[in-house]
Structures are given as C-alpha cells and as structure tokens.
Design a protein around this motif. Structure first.
Motif, PDB file in Angstrom:
ATOM      1  N   THR A 146      -1.921  -1.980  -0.825  1.00 55.56           N
ATOM      2  CA  THR A 146      -3.145  -1.196  -0.878  1.00 55.56           C
ATOM      3  C   THR A 146      -2.770   0.279  -0.823  1.00 55.56           C
ATOM      4  OG1 THR A 146      -4.409  -2.943   0.237  1.00 55.56           O
ATOM      5  CG2 THR A 146      -5.361  -0.731   0.214  1.00 55.56           C
ATOM      6  N   VAL A 147      -3.204   1.031  -1.835  1.00 53.41           N
ATOM      7  CA  VAL A 147      -2.880   2.452  -1.916  1.00 53.41           C
ATOM      8  C   VAL A 147      -4.147   3.211  -2.270  1.00 53.41           C
ATOM      9  CG1 VAL A 147      -0.468   2.092  -2.567  1.00 53.41           C
ATOM     10  CG2 VAL A 147      -2.214   2.171  -4.343  1.00 53.41           C
ATOM     11  N   SER A 174      -3.861  -4.378 -10.018  1.00 53.84           N
ATOM     12  CA  SER A 174      -3.147  -5.124  -8.987  1.00 53.84           C
ATOM     13  C   SER A 174      -2.260  -4.209  -8.154  1.00 53.84           C
ATOM     14  CB  SER A 174      -2.313  -6.229  -9.637  1.00 53.84           C
ATOM     15  OG  SER A 174      -1.578  -6.945  -8.669  1.00 53.84           O
ATOM     16  N   ASN A 175      -1.687  -3.190  -8.787  1.00 56.25           N
ATOM     17  CA  ASN A 175      -0.877  -2.229  -8.037  1.00 56.25           C
ATOM     18  C   ASN A 175      -1.705  -1.439  -7.036  1.00 56.25           C
ATOM     19  OD1 ASN A 175       1.477  -2.957  -9.412  1.00 56.25           O
ATOM     20  ND2 ASN A 175       1.136  -1.445 -11.031  1.00 56.25           N
ATOM     21  N   TYR A 176      -2.999  -1.343  -7.257  1.00 54.34           N
ATOM     22  CA  TYR A 176      -3.893  -0.660  -6.328  1.00 54.34           C
ATOM     23  C   TYR A 176      -4.576  -1.631  -5.369  1.00 54.34           C
ATOM     24  CZ  TYR A 176      -3.455   3.761  -8.814  1.00 54.34           C
ATOM     25  OH  TYR A 176      -2.966   4.925  -9.375  1.00 54.34           O
ATOM     26  N   GLY A 177      -4.110  -2.847  -5.311  1.00 52.82           N
ATOM     27  CA  GLY A 177      -4.650  -3.817  -4.373  1.00 52.82           C
ATOM     28  C   GLY A 177      -5.891  -4.523  -4.840  1.00 52.82           C
ATOM     29  N   VAL A 178      -6.229  -4.410  -6.128  1.00 50.81           N
ATOM     30  CA  VAL A 178      -7.422  -5.078  -6.685  1.00 50.81           C
ATOM     31  C   VAL A 178      -6.945  -6.086  -7.709  1.00 50.81           C
ATOM     32  CG1 VAL A 178      -9.583  -4.793  -7.927  1.00 50.81           C
ATOM     33  CG2 VAL A 178      -8.824  -3.031  -6.322  1.00 50.81           C
ATOM     34  N   SER A 179      -7.259  -7.347  -7.476  1.00 49.26           N
ATOM     35  CA  SER A 179      -6.802  -8.405  -8.361  1.00 49.26           C
ATOM     36  C   SER A 179      -7.966  -8.959  -9.169  1.00 49.26           C
ATOM     37  CB  SER A 179      -6.149  -9.535  -7.562  1.00 49.26           C
ATOM     38  OG  SER A 179      -5.806 -10.612  -8.394  1.00 49.26           O
ATOM     39  N   VAL A 180      -7.668  -9.398 -10.388  1.00 47.17           N
ATOM     40  CA  VAL A 180      -8.698 -10.039 -11.218  1.00 47.17           C
ATOM     41  C   VAL A 180      -8.983 -11.441 -10.719  1.00 47.17           C
ATOM     42  CG1 VAL A 180      -8.117  -8.683 -13.246  1.00 47.17           C
ATOM     43  CG2 VAL A 180      -6.943 -10.852 -12.855  1.00 47.17           C
ATOM     44  N   LYS A 219      -5.346  10.439  -2.019  1.00 45.60           N
ATOM     45  CA  LYS A 219      -3.907  10.725  -2.066  1.00 45.60           C
ATOM     46  C   LYS A 219      -3.585  12.019  -1.313  1.00 45.60           C
ATOM     47  CE  LYS A 219      -2.928   8.411  -6.494  1.00 45.60           C
ATOM     48  NZ  LYS A 219      -4.278   7.891  -6.783  1.00 45.60           N
ATOM     49  N   GLY A 220      -4.417  13.044  -1.526  1.00 44.09           N
ATOM     50  CA  GLY A 220      -4.182  14.302  -0.830  1.00 44.09           C
ATOM     51  C   GLY A 220      -4.349  14.168   0.675  1.00 44.09           C
ATOM     52  N   PHE A 221      -5.397  13.449   1.112  1.00 44.09           N
ATOM     53  CA  PHE A 221      -5.594  13.258   2.543  1.00 44.09           C
ATOM     54  C   PHE A 221      -4.458  12.422   3.143  1.00 44.09           C
ATOM     55  CE2 PHE A 221      -7.290  10.670   6.048  1.00 44.09           C
ATOM     56  CZ  PHE A 221      -7.596  11.698   6.936  1.00 44.09           C
ATOM     57  N   CYS A 222      -3.926  11.464   2.379  1.00 39.49           N
ATOM     58  CA  CYS A 222      -2.825  10.635   2.880  1.00 39.49           C
ATOM     59  C   CYS A 222      -1.589  11.490   3.161  1.00 39.49           C
ATOM     60  CB  CYS A 222      -2.506   9.534   1.865  1.00 39.49           C
ATOM     61  SG  CYS A 222      -1.271   8.347   2.424  1.00 39.49           S
ATOM     62  N   ILE A 223      -1.349  12.501   2.308  1.00 42.83           N
ATOM     63  CA  ILE A 223      -0.211  13.399   2.540  1.00 42.83           C
ATOM     64  C   ILE A 223      -0.407  14.176   3.843  1.00 42.83           C
ATOM     65  CG2 ILE A 223       1.004  15.423   1.653  1.00 42.83           C
ATOM     66  CD1 ILE A 223       0.413  14.428  -1.170  1.00 42.83           C
ATOM     67  N   PHE A 283      -5.895  -0.947   9.238  1.00 41.73           N
ATOM     68  CA  PHE A 283      -4.610  -1.616   8.974  1.00 41.73           C
ATOM     69  C   PHE A 283      -3.735  -0.751   8.072  1.00 41.73           C
ATOM     70  CE2 PHE A 283      -2.070  -4.563   6.357  1.00 41.73           C
ATOM     71  CZ  PHE A 283      -1.331  -5.177   7.354  1.00 41.73           C
ATOM     72  N   PHE A 284      -4.331  -0.143   7.056  1.00 39.45           N
ATOM     73  CA  PHE A 284      -3.572   0.734   6.165  1.00 39.45           C
ATOM     74  C   PHE A 284      -3.041   1.954   6.917  1.00 39.45           C
ATOM     75  CE2 PHE A 284      -3.748   4.588   3.541  1.00 39.45           C
ATOM     76  CZ  PHE A 284      -2.760   4.280   2.610  1.00 39.45           C
ATOM     77  N   ALA A 285      -3.875   2.557   7.773  1.00 35.75           N
ATOM     78  CA  ALA A 285      -3.448   3.729   8.530  1.00 35.75           C
ATOM     79  C   ALA A 285      -2.279   3.393   9.454  1.00 35.75           C
ATOM     80  CB  ALA A 285      -4.624   4.289   9.331  1.00 35.75           C
ATOM     81  N   SER A 286      -2.318   2.220  10.082  1.00 33.18           N
ATOM     82  CA  SER A 286      -1.217   1.825  10.976  1.00 33.18           C
ATOM     83  C   SER A 286       0.080   1.607  10.207  1.00 33.18           C
ATOM     84  CB  SER A 286      -1.607   0.563  11.746  1.00 33.18           C
ATOM     85  OG  SER A 286      -1.728  -0.549  10.875  1.00 33.18           O
TER      86      SER A 286
END
Length: 352
Positions: free
Chosen positions: A123-124, A87-93, A131-135, A109-112
C-alpha cells in the motif's frame, strides 16, 4: 641467515602493529564473499521457478487470445498494464469487495510500517499530496521512532538482562561472561517462541492460504524490518471471511511494534556480551589517549570486574558466601579509590 631473521622479525612486528587493520580487511572480504555466495544461491534456486512462471504466463496469454479472437493483443496489453499498475498501489481487480486500503486502521498500519522502516510496499500513497506528506512525515517521524525504540530497549535491557545477570552472578558466584551468554541464549529462545513460533501458528489458522513456513517467513521478515511485502496478513480477507478486519489489522500493528522492541532487546543483549565485545576489539584499535578520563575509568572498571569474577569462579573455599562478600567489598573499594590492584584471597583465618 641473519638477514632472513631480521625480515621475519620486521614482518612479525608489522603484523602485530597492524593486526586490527588486517582483521578489518579480512572482515570486509568475508562480508563481500558472503554477499556473492548468497546471490549465487538465490539465483540458482529462484531462476528456474521464474522461467517456469514466465512460460506459464505466456501459455495462458496465448490460449486466451486464441479462444477470444474478438480481443486484440493491444487491448489486452492495455488492460493488463492498468491492472498491474493498480496492483502496485494496493488495489486489485480481484476481490474488490474487501475494505478500503486507506481506512483509519489501515492508515495506522501503514504509518507504523513507514516509521519502523518495515515498508511492505503493498500500500503506497496514490496522490501527489500523499507522497509529499509521506516524505515530511517520515523525515520527522523516523528519528523520533528510533529515539522512542532506543529508550524502550534501554529500559527493558536493564530489566530483563543486566539486573538478572547481576543477581544470579552474586547469588551463584558464577563467571559473569558465562552467565551472560547463557542468559542471552535463553532470552533469545523465549522471545523466538513468543514472537515467532506462536504468532506463526496463529497466522496459520487465520490466513487460509498460508502454510506454517509462510507464516513463519512473514513474522521473521516483518520483525527484522526487511518487509518484502509478498505476504501481508488481511489482504486475502473478504467481508465474509473476517467479521472484524479492522480489529485484526490493529492487532497485527500492535504485534509488529511489540515484536520489534523485543527483537532489539535480544540484539542489544547479545551486543553487550563480554565475549562479543572482546571479539569486536579485534577489528579496531582504541587509542586510550583520545578517550576522556571518564570513559577510561569505565573501561578499567569493566576489566577489573571481569577479572574479579573469573578469580572468584576458579576458587573453591569452604564458605562461598564469605568469598562473594570479600570480592564485592574489594571491587567496591577499588571503584571508590580508582585503583586496579589485584585481588588478594582471604586468609584461612578470615574464612574460618
């Protein structure tokens, strides 16, 4: 007696010389006090609800284990831990029939939200490569976004704030500080209606689980780039509930970008108010000797324009248009010559 007078005189002189420093220290103390008051109120309001929710979850867990004796406590903990991690990664059961979080529009939407530093956190990136590209993407993109927003805001402030205030100042011969304050207030109200009230009403009808307060809360938290992430539109939409979820997410992205620009325009308009500039000067001392000649001339021209505007506002001639022309001509002459001579009212013969 003379000693006490000398002490009082020395104290008054010391306070006068260090007035801006004293005001700044008082501002810091007031801000810290504001933080403490906010923390106390949040704790008093939210802590009872947290305790109630904890007790409710404990009761549900206890009832589940009592009714399902084949399930061990350790296996249940493992399932819940994995579900919470996902759930912390945006995926719910729950509701896994919805669209993926990393489709192109969802990624847009995430990039904005990353580049505008809103950062909902719902969403992460899942992978180490993400993660590296996001930095790297944020390191380059956030300064570019700030430059882009500042450029847009500067042009819009000139179009929506400075030109209208200057026009109505010449047209109505009204005090410019007072006119700027009225204009800033009207602009804030209009922007609040367009980007807060109306979108909240729209979200109220599109998001079935939201009430008006929750919709208004989402709009305010998003446009101020706080982005808590507890309310994100489109997260509760299933394929049956929303026939066009990608278009809906794209419209939200455009709304957030436009709304952020308009919020910055309103904030910049208020920051340029003469009343607010004079108030800010109480907390720092400008050393004129450290300023260059161009900056000093700009400050002198600003003070000269305000004095001329106040003088014209307090006069009541028989022909207002003549006075407006006279004030404008004298202000232009002073700007050209770089002088700061006082304004001289026109004579009766000139007015007639």
């Amino acid at each position: 007696m003379n000693m006490w007078r000398s002490v009082e005189s020395w104290c008054a002189l010391w306070i006068h010389r260090h007035q801006s420093t004293i005001n700044f220290v008082l501002l810091v103390v007031a801000y810290i006090l504001y933080l403490l008051i906010g923390a106390g109120i949040f704790s008093a309001v939210e802590l009872p609800y947290e305790k109630e929710l904890r007790e409710e979850l404990k009761a549900i867990r206890r009832d589940f284990l009592n009714n399902h004796t084949c399930v061990s406590d350790a296996h249940l903990d493992k399932l819940l831990a994995r579900a919470l991690e996902a759930s912390n990664y945006g995926v719910s059961v729950l509701g896994n029939d919805t669209d993926h979080n990393w489709g192109f529009v969802s990624s847009l939407f995430f990039a904005s939200t990353v580049l505008t530093t809103t950062g909902y956190g719902h969403t992460v990136p899942l992978s180490d490569e993400g993660k590296g590209f996001c930095i790297f993407y944020s390191l380059l993109g956030i300064p570019v976004t700030l430059f882009f927003l500042s450029t847009c805001v500067e042009r819009l402030v000139m179009l929506l704030s400075r030109r209208p205030v200057s026009y109505f100042h010449r047209r109505w011969a009204m005090s410019k500080p007072r006119l700027a304050l009225l204009h800033a207030t009207a602009l804030a109200i209009i922007m609040a209606v367009i980007f807060l009230i109306i979108p909240s009403w729209i979200f109220l009808h599109l998001e079935k689980n939201w009430n008006f307060l929750e919709s208004l809360y989402f709009c305010f938290i998003s446009l101020t780039t706080i982005g808590l992430g507890d309310y994100v539109p489109g997260e509760t939409h299933s394929k049956g509930a929303s026939p066009h979820p990608q278009l809906y997410r794209l419209a939200i992205t455009v709304y957030l970008l436009l709304g952020l620009v308009c919020v910055l325009v309103v904030m910049e308009t208020f920051c340029e108010l003469p009343q607010l500039r004079r108030f800010r000067q109480k907390f720092y001392r400008e050393n004129v000797r450290d300023l260059d000649s161009e900056t000093t001339n700009i400050i002198d021209r600003d003070h000269m324009s305000e004095q001329l505007a106040e003088t014209a506002d307090h006069m009541s001639p028989s022909d207002p248009q003549t006075v407006i022309t006279s004030v404008s001509e004298q202000a232009e002459t002073m700007r050209h010559n770089g002088t700061s001579i006082p304004y001289i009212p026109p004579s009766a013969s000139a007015v007639n």
